[in-house]
Enzyme design. Structure first.
Site: not given
Ligand code: PLP
Length: 374
Positions: A147, A175, A193-195, A231, A318
């Site tokens: 990534n 990725q 991952s869909a986003h 759900t 961080c």
């Protein structure tokens, strides 16, 4: 705003939103409910699972819905360990924290972990994987592409090796899904991952090959064949399927466009900014450019670009108020100062040549300003 952080997340495609809306509005039924409204959702979930399976190159019964890439990685690692007898885990040192931290969690339960180091280009070689394996190794994770650098890993060879050795192989494809064909045939499990492909955030998939041994990670109802309670998010499942379908259908065209923008950007940045170095070698995703700028701090560059409406990222983390350089770049042998001076630019399907020009000019002035102050 100029958005160059597509590896972090992507905007929701309008067509995906359109497909999801009915399941957020009138067709809101619980997919486990027995009456007509529930069955409407259940049918949409079946169809989404079928579409996703076809696009991943697997069977519908091998597809499990999750809340995203982090859950997929946690489930694969912890679920595979729970189903096996040995106490050794091998995880590449360039994995996402979803895998690195999951492996560290298992140390508390008596597991020993080997972090497989990449070469200087950011590649995990099959021989490095082989050297990490032990008689009691039960799980290995090597991602499809990193990534931070975008470097594509030799996952087919690694998959063949792990298969021969009987070690459960998880391949993080977060990725690469929608960009490259995923290596379902070569691994025991993979996560998406869909986003990351213009779908909804908070939804992902864990593919588990038929016969691969894995225990459940989230206990609850009988959703996902009793292996993942909770759900079902019908709208997100529909959105994920639609987004993946659109991404795969236009992958060749988008990859060509995006890599042309990225290549031009990298060429110009390296030629026009003194002391700029590209991190990661070999085959890369079309979107990624990870560049270090001598004498600069990545965080400062990010801040100055943000002031001009340009969104990029650094791989730094961080913690406790201090900025730690990217574990990926450090594992490739970069010095701390080179790693700290890195910025990740990730291009997407909506970027333009004009934006590239604007970013280059903003970048040059930001680098000059930082160096002047120093
Ligand atoms: N794995 C990789 C390679 C990622 O880049 C990311 C997100 O950045 C994840 C896993 C986590 O995915 P999610 O945000 O869906 O939890």
């Amino acid at each position: 705003m100029i958005y160059l952080d597509h590896a972090a997340t992507t905007p929701l495609d309008e067509r995906v939103l359109e497909a999801m809306l009915p399941y957020l509005k009138q067709n809101f039924g619980n997919a486990s409910s027995q009456y007509a409204l529930g069955r409407l959702s259940a049918n949409a979930v079946i169809s989404a699972r079928d579409t996703i399976a076809e696009l991943l190159g697997c069977r519908a019964e091998e597809v499990y819905f999750t809340s995203g890439g982090t859950e997929a990685g946690n489930w694969a690692l912890k679920g595979a360990c729970a189903a096996a007898n040995g106490k050794h885990i091998a995880v590449s040192a360039i994995e996402h924290p979803a895998l690195i931290e999951s492996a560290r969690d298992m140390q508390k339960f008596g597991y020993e972990v080997t972090f497989i180091q990449p070469d200087k280009d950011g590649v995990i070689t099959p021989s490095a994987v082989e050297n990490a394996l032990r008689q009691d190794t039960v799980f290995c994770a090597v991602m499809h592409a990193n990534n931070e650098t975008g470097v594509i890993q030799p996952v087919e060879e690694i998959g063949r090796l792990l298969n021969e050795r009987g070690v459960f192989y998880y391949c993080d494809c977060v990725q690469t899904a929608g960009v490259l064909p995923v290596p379902a045939a070569y691994c025991d499990a993979l996560g998406i991952s869909a986003h990351k492909f213009y779908g909804p955030v908070g939804f992902g998939v864990l593919y588990v090959k038929k016969g691969a041994k894995i225990k459940r990670f989230i206990s609850g109802g009988m959703q996902e064949r009793g292996l993942r309670g909770g759900t079902t998010n019908t709208a997100a499942a529909v959105g994920c399927a639609k987004a993946l379908q659109l991404a795969v259908a236009s992958a060749d065209e988008n990859n060509a466009r995006v890599s042309a923008l990225r290549d031009n950007f990298v060429k110009r940045a390296l030629a026009e900014i003194e002391g700029a170095y590209l991190n990661g070698g070999g085959g890369k995703l079309p979107s990624h450019a990870n560049i270090s700028f001598d004498g600069c701090d990545g965080e400062n560059l990010l801040f100055l670009l943000d002031m001009k409406g340009i969104a990029v990222s650094t791989g730094s983390a961080c913690s406790a108020g201090a900025v730690t350089p990217s574990h990926v770049l450090l594992s490739m042998g970069l010095t701390e100062s080179r790693a700290k001076s890195a910025v990740r630019f990730t291009f997407g399907r909506n970027n333009t040549e004009e934006e590239t020009e604007e970013v280059l000019s903003a970048l040059k002035s930001a680098v000059n300003n930082i160096r002047k102050v120093k």
